[in-house]
Design a protein around this motif. Sequence first.
Motif, mmCIF file in Angstrom:
data_model
loop_
_atom_site.group_PDB
_atom_site.id
_atom_site.type_symbol
_atom_site.label_atom_id
_atom_site.label_comp_id
_atom_site.label_asym_id
_atom_site.label_seq_id
_atom_site.Cartn_x
_atom_site.Cartn_y
_atom_site.Cartn_z
ATOM 1 N N LYS A 208 4.491 -7.742 -18.463
ATOM 2 C CA LYS A 208 4.100 -8.553 -17.304
ATOM 3 C C LYS A 208 2.748 -8.081 -16.771
ATOM 4 C CE LYS A 208 8.798 -9.166 -15.508
ATOM 5 N NZ LYS A 208 9.651 -8.870 -14.363
ATOM 6 N N SER A 209 2.141 -8.922 -15.948
ATOM 7 C CA SER A 209 0.921 -8.497 -15.275
ATOM 8 C C SER A 209 1.270 -7.348 -14.334
ATOM 9 C CB SER A 209 0.353 -9.670 -14.472
ATOM 10 O OG SER A 209 -0.353 -9.185 -13.357
ATOM 11 N N PRO A 210 0.417 -6.308 -14.244
ATOM 12 C CA PRO A 210 0.728 -5.184 -13.337
ATOM 13 C C PRO A 210 0.795 -5.622 -11.874
ATOM 14 C CG PRO A 210 -1.490 -4.988 -14.261
ATOM 15 C CD PRO A 210 -0.818 -6.085 -15.017
ATOM 16 N N VAL A 211 0.195 -6.746 -11.573
ATOM 17 C CA VAL A 211 0.239 -7.232 -10.191
ATOM 18 C C VAL A 211 1.497 -8.074 -9.995
ATOM 19 C CG1 VAL A 211 -0.947 -8.566 -8.413
ATOM 20 C CG2 VAL A 211 -2.273 -7.310 -10.115
ATOM 21 N N HIS B 187 12.635 -3.340 -4.156
ATOM 22 C CA HIS B 187 13.613 -3.321 -5.245
ATOM 23 C C HIS B 187 13.298 -4.317 -6.355
ATOM 24 C CE1 HIS B 187 15.868 -0.739 -2.698
ATOM 25 N NE2 HIS B 187 16.092 -1.665 -1.796
ATOM 26 N N GLY B 188 12.706 -5.436 -5.996
ATOM 27 C CA GLY B 188 12.465 -6.488 -6.981
ATOM 28 C C GLY B 188 11.290 -6.159 -7.886
ATOM 29 N N ILE B 189 10.132 -6.051 -7.292
ATOM 30 C CA ILE B 189 8.910 -5.804 -8.064
ATOM 31 C C ILE B 189 8.925 -4.384 -8.649
ATOM 32 C CG2 ILE B 189 6.384 -5.674 -7.936
ATOM 33 C CD1 ILE B 189 7.221 -8.491 -7.419
ATOM 34 N N GLU B 190 8.707 -4.289 -9.942
ATOM 35 C CA GLU B 190 8.700 -2.997 -10.603
ATOM 36 C C GLU B 190 7.372 -2.285 -10.357
ATOM 37 O OE1 GLU B 190 8.543 -5.959 -11.973
ATOM 38 O OE2 GLU B 190 10.001 -6.279 -13.559
ATOM 39 N N PRO B 191 7.347 -0.948 -10.548
ATOM 40 C CA PRO B 191 6.055 -0.254 -10.478
ATOM 41 C C PRO B 191 5.137 -0.784 -11.591
ATOM 42 C CG PRO B 191 7.886 1.303 -10.486
ATOM 43 C CD PRO B 191 8.469 -0.033 -10.763
ATOM 44 N N PRO B 192 3.812 -0.695 -11.399
ATOM 45 C CA PRO B 192 2.859 -1.273 -12.352
ATOM 46 C C PRO B 192 3.125 -0.871 -13.822
ATOM 47 C CG PRO B 192 1.704 -0.488 -10.422
ATOM 48 C CD PRO B 192 3.134 -0.134 -10.222
ATOM 49 N N ASP B 193 3.464 0.428 -14.049
ATOM 50 C CA ASP B 193 3.699 0.895 -15.428
ATOM 51 C C ASP B 193 4.848 0.157 -16.079
ATOM 52 O OD1 ASP B 193 1.730 2.602 -15.003
ATOM 53 O OD2 ASP B 193 2.981 4.423 -14.838
ATOM 54 N N ARG C 200 0.836 -1.193 0.000
ATOM 55 C CA ARG C 200 0.000 0.000 0.000
ATOM 56 C C ARG C 200 0.877 1.251 0.000
ATOM 57 N NH1 ARG C 200 -3.452 1.310 4.736
ATOM 58 N NH2 ARG C 200 -2.566 -0.579 5.600
ATOM 59 N N GLU C 201 1.918 1.244 0.842
ATOM 60 C CA GLU C 201 2.790 2.407 0.954
ATOM 61 C C GLU C 201 3.564 2.658 -0.334
ATOM 62 O OE1 GLU C 201 3.374 1.612 5.686
ATOM 63 O OE2 GLU C 201 5.148 1.647 4.417
ATOM 64 N N LEU C 202 3.897 1.575 -1.042
ATOM 65 C CA LEU C 202 4.709 1.719 -2.253
ATOM 66 C C LEU C 202 3.857 1.963 -3.491
ATOM 67 C CD1 LEU C 202 7.195 -1.220 -1.696
ATOM 68 C CD2 LEU C 202 7.806 1.191 -1.775
ATOM 69 N N GLY C 203 2.543 1.852 -3.331
ATOM 70 C CA GLY C 203 1.663 2.010 -4.484
ATOM 71 C C GLY C 203 1.828 0.883 -5.488
ATOM 72 N N LYS C 204 2.214 -0.299 -4.998
ATOM 73 C CA LYS C 204 2.338 -1.443 -5.898
ATOM 74 C C LYS C 204 1.263 -2.455 -5.551
ATOM 75 C CE LYS C 204 7.319 -0.988 -6.448
ATOM 76 N NZ LYS C 204 8.646 -1.532 -6.138
ATOM 77 N N GLU C 205 0.847 -3.164 -6.582
ATOM 78 C CA GLU C 205 -0.121 -4.220 -6.316
ATOM 79 C C GLU C 205 0.635 -5.525 -6.191
ATOM 80 O OE1 GLU C 205 -4.119 -4.933 -7.920
ATOM 81 O OE2 GLU C 205 -3.650 -3.174 -9.140
ATOM 82 N N ILE C 206 0.462 -6.197 -5.081
ATOM 83 C CA ILE C 206 1.235 -7.410 -4.819
ATOM 84 C C ILE C 206 0.314 -8.574 -4.496
ATOM 85 C CG2 ILE C 206 3.008 -8.457 -3.364
ATOM 86 C CD1 ILE C 206 4.167 -6.072 -4.734
ATOM 87 N N GLU C 207 0.622 -9.684 -5.110
ATOM 88 C CA GLU C 207 -0.058 -10.912 -4.729
ATOM 89 C C GLU C 207 0.956 -11.740 -3.946
ATOM 90 O OE1 GLU C 207 -1.953 -14.889 -6.807
ATOM 91 O OE2 GLU C 207 -0.822 -13.454 -7.986
#
Lengths: 680, 114
Positions: free
Chosen positions: A417-420, A404-410, A365-372
């Motif tokens: 890749k899937s934005p999530v 660092h690993g997961i990129e921002p959705p864009d 939530r803080e990073l504005g990333k969607e994570i599964e």
Amino acid sequence: MAREDDRARDEFTSEAEELLDTLSRDLVDFESQGQNVRPELVNKIFREVHSLKGLAGMLGFTEISELSHSLEDMLDRLRMGRIAITRDLIDLLYDSVDSLNRLVIAINDPSLGALVDMTGLTSRIHHIITSQPARVHDDPFAELTLDEQTKKSLTEYEEHRLLENVRAAKHILVLEVTFDFSDFDERLRALTASLSESGEVISTLPAIPTGNVNGIAFRLLYGSTLDAAAVQVLAPDAAVTSLRKSEPGAAAPAALPAPTEIVEEEMSLRSLSQTVRVDIAKLDHVMNIVGELIIQKTQLEALTRASADRTSVQQGRMTSHELGKVARNLDRKLNELQKSVIEIRMVPVGQIYSKLSRTVRKVARELGKEIELVLRGEDTELDKMMVEELTDPLMHIIRNALDHGIEPPDERRRAGKSPVGRVTLNAYQQGNSVVLDVTDDGRGINPENVKRVAVQRGLIGEKDIVDQQRAYELLFTPGFSTAATVSEISGRGVGLDVVKKNLQELKGTIDVISRVGEGTTFRISLPITLAIIQALIVEAGGEKFAIPLTSVEESLRIYSRDIRTVERREVFTLRDFTLPLLRLADAFDLDDDHDHGPDTKWFVVVTRAGEKTVGILVNALVRQQEVVIKSIGERLKTVPGVAGATEIGESEIILVVDVGSLIDHFGGRARETRARAAHV
Amino acid sequence: MRAYLTTIIESGTESYDLEIVEAASGFEALKTLPHHKFDAILTDINMPDINGLELVSFLKNHPVYRSIPIMVISTESTEEDRRRAAALGAEEYLVKPFQAGDLVEKLRRLLRVA
């Protein structure tokens, strides 16, 4: 009295932790069920908070009691359908459970109490309670033919559930069943479970049965999509009656408002209690073994008495034979005892999963990333103390992956890749180790980027070659990550070097497997338990050492002439592999007069720590045996290459080698040799 | 932690030599009934299996158990339920959190001991 207070406090802490743990897991379910959350779950959450409040209140933990009181009040309205499920409400529940956790921890460490914003939480709760208009409370009985006794025995909550079922156009049925008193609980639970699959058991009213004097009757109030005839098939022994006066209508669900952001301070996720809940069967097993040990002891005593009278050589032999038998039995039983005690210390790693998922949710939530977050292998068992010590390093790695690993959705979309983003935590057992893989499907580790940072930090020179392996090593080098580069999420300047050190203290290793553009896996490998290990006893420089067998790949005999020197480093060619050697006597500064020319025999113990392999050169292999590792105290804790000490019979105390730190400290250049060898 | 309640009662009623039977759920409560001759029953409202009201309703309609006095122990948020418990025939109630002294006092009244 003070001791009684302590006991009550410990009991409370342990019970509260357990309650909060269940509560967090239920919250995850609650959130995932969205607007169609099962009423039973809401009621369960309400009951958990209710219990916590009661406990805290009785023992005088005012803050916990007050916060859970406000929460209970809100949850009561929620289960009564007086307030709706909103993003705010879900966030508030998570935040409250976090704060309650902190307050429980603060009981033993009061300095942490200040971290909880009680006023803030209370006012948010108050806001939710007051901001939503109260719904009109209809009379649920208007459309039903319900007998007085059942009507009077409904709690306010049950009445509300009944109303909801009437509104949702469910069939409202009464099932009357009679069970034998001896097993009514099991049978009723089974019936309730099967009914719950297609409806909701609103109330269970016990009654005096007609006819069966040894039995007990129940009237179940049941709201269901099935009609009376269908339910009759489900429960053939029950008398099923419909309560509806007329055919039902329909109802509509509410909408979910937008989420809000809440940023909070981090704190250790480790739980506080030093207690392990044990299956009584495991304890019974230990008890049995102890009983058998006592029998062996009795036999030993009898033998001692008998041998005093035996004088001839033949009789002596007999005594020796019988003693041998008792010793073998004792050995077997002690082994069993050891195994059972280790088993008792084991807990499923799943215990920390709920805490992790909570933090992942917050960080994402803080990073504005969607994570599964995918969690696997939660039943994998590990020593309780290890599980506790593991929480923080694991969280650090997961945070790293998110940050660092997961990129921002864009960026993910551009890469096809899937934005999530997906982070997988997988725990599994491998031999005597438990492996935890944290895998992300992010951008992977690019050696070029690692090199740039390492040069900036002055860790390496511009001209140094950084291949994949070297890049991974640099990640764990002190000074690689600093507060300036690491975002708030990954921690306050704490780098992966600290994670590695923590894991080494647990005799664990950490390795990296990464593909640029595809993702990274951090692989943590830990021994199942720290207390007792299988070890290879070796001799070097006139001293004995124990090498944990989990680190040993194989051992072989070589001669001095087989040892070659490559770049001033001793190596040995093992099949098609150049194995760097490490003289154990040298590592511990022992005088060694073992070498008498090319024909001198040596033993190489091929050891492995993570992805690194080194041959430890020793004079002799003594034997393999189980050892209990004892700490050698704070002052010697920092001595590299030593895991502790152990006693190996007849008061002989020897050092236990810590292969990981031995290789890191003395085999620094060995890795280069090995990397080169691997590339040839 | 249930034992905590037991401890309070035991320490406050030492001179009466009470035997206390604990039950963790409504079902457990029902199961213990035939095995003892209870002088009083203390129950929460929010319980697993069957709730306190259902238990009170059962007991107060039972030919044998109806005479056992009942104290309902519950929280302020279940005010309405407490009223219902009284309507079903529960003799006494106590609001959580409570002082040990209150519990013992009400229990004495329930048992009609001086």
